[in-house]
Design a protein around this motif. Structure first.
Motif, PDB file in Angstrom:
ATOM      1  N   ALA A  83      -9.378   8.443 -24.546  1.00 22.92           N
ATOM      2  CA  ALA A  83      -9.972   8.880 -23.276  1.00 22.92           C
ATOM      3  C   ALA A  83      -9.798   7.806 -22.209  1.00 22.92           C
ATOM      4  CB  ALA A  83     -11.450   9.187 -23.465  1.00 22.92           C
ATOM      5  N   LEU A  84      -9.361   8.237 -21.019  1.00 23.73           N
ATOM      6  CA  LEU A  84      -9.256   7.356 -19.854  1.00 23.73           C
ATOM      7  C   LEU A  84     -10.150   7.911 -18.757  1.00 23.73           C
ATOM      8  CD1 LEU A  84      -6.537   6.741 -21.429  1.00 23.73           C
ATOM      9  CD2 LEU A  84      -5.528   6.319 -19.186  1.00 23.73           C
ATOM     10  N   LEU A  85     -10.836   7.020 -18.057  1.00 19.27           N
ATOM     11  CA  LEU A  85     -11.641   7.420 -16.913  1.00 19.27           C
ATOM     12  C   LEU A  85     -11.138   6.707 -15.673  1.00 19.27           C
ATOM     13  CD1 LEU A  85     -15.317   7.386 -18.282  1.00 19.27           C
ATOM     14  CD2 LEU A  85     -13.756   9.305 -18.070  1.00 19.27           C
ATOM     15  N   THR A  86     -11.077   7.451 -14.575  1.00 18.39           N
ATOM     16  CA  THR A  86     -10.658   6.864 -13.317  1.00 18.39           C
ATOM     17  C   THR A  86     -11.292   7.647 -12.174  1.00 18.39           C
ATOM     18  OG1 THR A  86      -8.742   6.139 -12.009  1.00 18.39           O
ATOM     19  CG2 THR A  86      -8.590   8.299 -13.067  1.00 18.39           C
ATOM     20  N   ARG A  87     -11.100   7.197 -10.966  1.00 24.21           N
ATOM     21  CA  ARG A  87     -11.587   7.951  -9.813  1.00 24.21           C
ATOM     22  C   ARG A  87     -10.670   9.157  -9.582  1.00 24.21           C
ATOM     23  NH1 ARG A  87     -12.461   2.598  -7.353  1.00 24.21           N
ATOM     24  NH2 ARG A  87     -10.474   2.812  -6.253  1.00 24.21           N
ATOM     25  N   GLU A  88     -11.257  10.241  -9.084  1.00 26.43           N
ATOM     26  CA  GLU A  88     -10.460  11.441  -8.822  1.00 26.43           C
ATOM     27  C   GLU A  88      -9.324  11.142  -7.857  1.00 26.43           C
ATOM     28  OE1 GLU A  88     -12.332  15.224  -8.042  1.00 26.43           O
ATOM     29  OE2 GLU A  88     -14.216  14.475  -8.888  1.00 26.43           O
ATOM     30  N   THR A  89      -9.577  10.255  -6.910  1.00 28.59           N
ATOM     31  CA  THR A  89      -8.551   9.937  -5.919  1.00 28.59           C
ATOM     32  C   THR A  89      -7.370   9.199  -6.532  1.00 28.59           C
ATOM     33  OG1 THR A  89      -9.872   7.975  -5.378  1.00 28.59           O
ATOM     34  CG2 THR A  89     -10.117   9.906  -3.953  1.00 28.59           C
ATOM     35  N   GLY A 107       1.425   0.009 -29.353  1.00 26.01           N
ATOM     36  CA  GLY A 107       2.457  -0.473 -28.445  1.00 26.01           C
ATOM     37  C   GLY A 107       2.445   0.274 -27.128  1.00 26.01           C
ATOM     38  N   ALA A 108       2.271   1.603 -27.210  1.00 31.40           N
ATOM     39  CA  ALA A 108       2.221   2.416 -25.994  1.00 31.40           C
ATOM     40  C   ALA A 108       0.969   2.083 -25.183  1.00 31.40           C
ATOM     41  CB  ALA A 108       2.242   3.898 -26.356  1.00 31.40           C
ATOM     42  N   ARG A 109      -0.117   1.745 -25.874  1.00 31.52           N
ATOM     43  CA  ARG A 109      -1.351   1.369 -25.172  1.00 31.52           C
ATOM     44  C   ARG A 109      -1.132   0.101 -24.348  1.00 31.52           C
ATOM     45  NH1 ARG A 109      -6.853   2.410 -26.465  1.00 31.52           N
ATOM     46  NH2 ARG A 109      -8.289   0.913 -25.532  1.00 31.52           N
ATOM     47  N   THR A 110      -0.474  -0.869 -24.949  1.00 35.91           N
ATOM     48  CA  THR A 110      -0.184  -2.123 -24.248  1.00 35.91           C
ATOM     49  C   THR A 110       0.671  -1.868 -23.014  1.00 35.91           C
ATOM     50  OG1 THR A 110      -0.317  -3.374 -26.313  1.00 35.91           O
ATOM     51  CG2 THR A 110       0.853  -4.403 -24.479  1.00 35.91           C
ATOM     52  N   LYS A 111       1.697  -1.038 -23.173  1.00 33.87           N
ATOM     53  CA  LYS A 111       2.574  -0.719 -22.036  1.00 33.87           C
ATOM     54  C   LYS A 111       1.809   0.031 -20.951  1.00 33.87           C
ATOM     55  CE  LYS A 111       6.870  -0.504 -24.737  1.00 33.87           C
ATOM     56  NZ  LYS A 111       7.958   0.396 -25.218  1.00 33.87           N
ATOM     57  N   LEU A 112       0.931   0.942 -21.370  1.00 36.69           N
ATOM     58  CA  LEU A 112       0.152   1.712 -20.401  1.00 36.69           C
ATOM     59  C   LEU A 112      -0.768   0.798 -19.599  1.00 36.69           C
ATOM     60  CD1 LEU A 112      -0.875   4.332 -19.152  1.00 36.69           C
ATOM     61  CD2 LEU A 112      -2.432   4.570 -21.111  1.00 36.69           C
ATOM     62  N   LEU A 113      -1.448  -0.118 -20.278  1.00 28.58           N
ATOM     63  CA  LEU A 113      -2.344  -1.044 -19.577  1.00 28.58           C
ATOM     64  C   LEU A 113      -1.573  -1.899 -18.581  1.00 28.58           C
ATOM     65  CD1 LEU A 113      -4.511  -2.045 -22.644  1.00 28.58           C
ATOM     66  CD2 LEU A 113      -5.382  -0.956 -20.567  1.00 28.58           C
ATOM     67  N   PRO A 121      -7.874   1.317 -10.814  1.00 25.21           N
ATOM     68  CA  PRO A 121      -9.191   1.305 -11.461  1.00 25.21           C
ATOM     69  C   PRO A 121      -9.292   2.324 -12.589  1.00 25.21           C
ATOM     70  CG  PRO A 121      -9.306   2.507  -9.395  1.00 25.21           C
ATOM     71  CD  PRO A 121      -7.904   1.968  -9.487  1.00 25.21           C
ATOM     72  N   VAL A 122      -8.984   1.907 -13.798  1.00 25.31           N
ATOM     73  CA  VAL A 122      -8.991   2.809 -14.944  1.00 25.31           C
ATOM     74  C   VAL A 122      -9.729   2.145 -16.107  1.00 25.31           C
ATOM     75  CG1 VAL A 122      -7.587   4.101 -16.591  1.00 25.31           C
ATOM     76  CG2 VAL A 122      -6.770   3.780 -14.249  1.00 25.31           C
ATOM     77  N   ALA A 165      -9.343  -2.833 -11.903  1.00 21.64           N
ATOM     78  CA  ALA A 165      -8.048  -2.877 -12.587  1.00 21.64           C
ATOM     79  C   ALA A 165      -8.240  -2.216 -13.942  1.00 21.64           C
ATOM     80  CB  ALA A 165      -7.579  -4.321 -12.726  1.00 21.64           C
ATOM     81  N   ALA A 166      -7.177  -2.178 -14.730  1.00 21.16           N
ATOM     82  CA  ALA A 166      -7.270  -1.582 -16.053  1.00 21.16           C
ATOM     83  C   ALA A 166      -8.319  -2.334 -16.882  1.00 21.16           C
ATOM     84  CB  ALA A 166      -5.909  -1.652 -16.744  1.00 21.16           C
TER      85      ALA A 166
END
Length: 428
Positions: free
Chosen positions: A235-241, A281-287, A294-295, A329-330
């Protein structure tokens, strides 16, 4: 597609804006001529001999048109027998309506309406069957070519002159253009309807995952949403914008929910992304790719336990909000587990601090602050005075003096593992 294709696409756009209501308008206004086809039909007069000859050849024309479509349009090449029958029936209906249209005097729009409606439904059916609009238009082109070749030959043999033949040709291709436009509109509307329903089902699936619904409910939602079951979800949370920019960084299969998030108010302006099968590995790249966006990234959990990932991400989101900073930031929850544990029960933490640090209660505020910071660093650096002095920017002798004060206040408790544990948590 050339000029004819341009006309088809133009008419397709006209139909797509309100194609369903257009079908209704045609039914409700039987005396209104809706297209140029009706005008062309009104200008053409067919003799009885030509009409009879054309109608007698309809079954043969339809059969040859369908045979050509099956051969020339690859997607129809493997058509089963019932599909061939359906296509042939559709072609015969279209040709029959055309001849009725061409033979009428007065209002020529009446026979056009059922043909348009039938073509519209044909387009919807083709979309439901998974065939593309390109295949549909190709079938129209092949069918028109074969039908015109045979119909024109029959008309000339029955006595149609060159002038009438030219008018007849214009009518044929205007008619095909309009049926094509209706079919393309039906195809587009069906896809839009299907996509809208799929989005609704996927939104519902995402909501049930965040709520922690039962496996039975989730499997049912999964099937309706036509979403491939993943092994894990993050799960990722961020602002709608920020949602648009973040979506481009994650797996396209990710579910997105921007409304009705559990335990989140509309004022919080928060959206959730549920990313399937995010490897370490994909998590590291995503971050790394998220960078300064802001995630908050929750832990990866088995897909049936998605709610756990969401709840932790939400706690981190709230922790950042309450600290007055928000995610700048992440924010990887896996790297801030201690902070999240300490923030899980604020009242319990406050009670722990009160009890563990009670020996400092009689000190002045300034003295207490200095000894608290010294004790925190002394515990974290495991009593190494040099490291503590460097962190505090003081002399080692100052550290020795303060530690002596602490031993006077706490006594032998500073050697008790349980007390040390409580102090580390309290001073965290």
């Amino acid at each position: 597609m050339g000029a004819q294709g341009s006309k088809i696409l133009t008419q397709k756009r006209e139909f797509s804006d309100e194609s369903c209501s257009q079908m209704t308008k045609i039914d409700e206004n039987p005396h209104e001529s809706p297209t140029v086809t009706a005008d062309r039909a009104a200008a053409l007069t067919l003799s009885l001999d030509v009409q009879t000859a054309l109608r007698s050849h309809l079954p043969s024309v339809a059969e040859h048109a369908v045979a050509a479509i099956i051969v020339e349009v690859p997607v129809y090449a493997a058509a089963r027998s019932f599909m061939v029958d359906n296509i042939e029936a559709a072609v015969q209906m279209a040709l029959g309506s055309f001849l009725t249209l061409a033979a009428r005097s007065g209002d020529a729009s009446t026979p056009l309406r059922p043909a348009q409606r039938g073509s519209y439904e044909l387009g919807r059916g083709e979309a439901r069957s998974g065939r593309s609009v390109d295949a549909l238009l190709a079938a129209y082109r092949v069918g028109a070519r074969v039908s015109w070749r045979q119909l024109s030959a029959v008309a000339v043999e029955a006595g149609m002159d060159a002038s009438q033949l030219a008018q007849f040709a214009e009518l044929v291709f205007a008619y095909i253009d309009e049926l094509s436009a209706a079919s393309v509109a039906g195809h587009a509307d069906e896809l839009e309807t299907s996509e809208r329903l799929q989005r609704q089902h996927r939104d519902r699936l995402a909501l049930e995952l965040l709520r922690g619904a039962s496996e039975e409910v989730l499997l049912r939602r999964l099937d309706r949403a036509r979403w491939e079951k993943p092994s894990t979800i993050t799960a990722l949370l961020t602002r709608e914008t920020e949602l648009h920019g973040i979506r481009g960084l994650v797996d396209p299969r990710s579910l997105v929910l921007a409304e009705d998030l559990p335990d989140v108010t509309a004022e919080e302006n928060t959206a959730a992304l549920l990313v399937p099968d995010l490897s370490p590995g994909a998590r590291t790249k995503l971050l790394r790719a998220i960078g300064t966006r802001p995630v908050v990234v929750g832990p990866t959990r088995p897909w049936l336990l998605t709610a756990g990932s969401y709840r932790r991400a939400l706690r981190a989101h709230r922790l950042l909000r309450d600290a007055g900073s928000g995610a700048q930031a992440a924010y990887d929850t896996e790297r801030h587990l201690a902070d999240l544990v300490r923030a899980a029960d604020p009242e319990a933490l406050a009670d722990l601090r009160r009890m563990a640090l009670a020996p400092l209660d009689d000190l002045t505020e300034v003295a207490r602050e200095k000894l608290e910071e010294t004790l925190r660093l002394w515990l974290l650096h495991r009593g190494r005075r040099e490291a503590v002095a460097e962190a505090l920017f003081v002399h080692q002798q100052t550290v020795r003096y303060r530690v002596g004060q602490l031993r006077d206040l706490f006594g032998d408790d500073l050697d008790d593992p349980d007390v040390v544990r409580d102090l580390v948590i309290a001073l965290g």
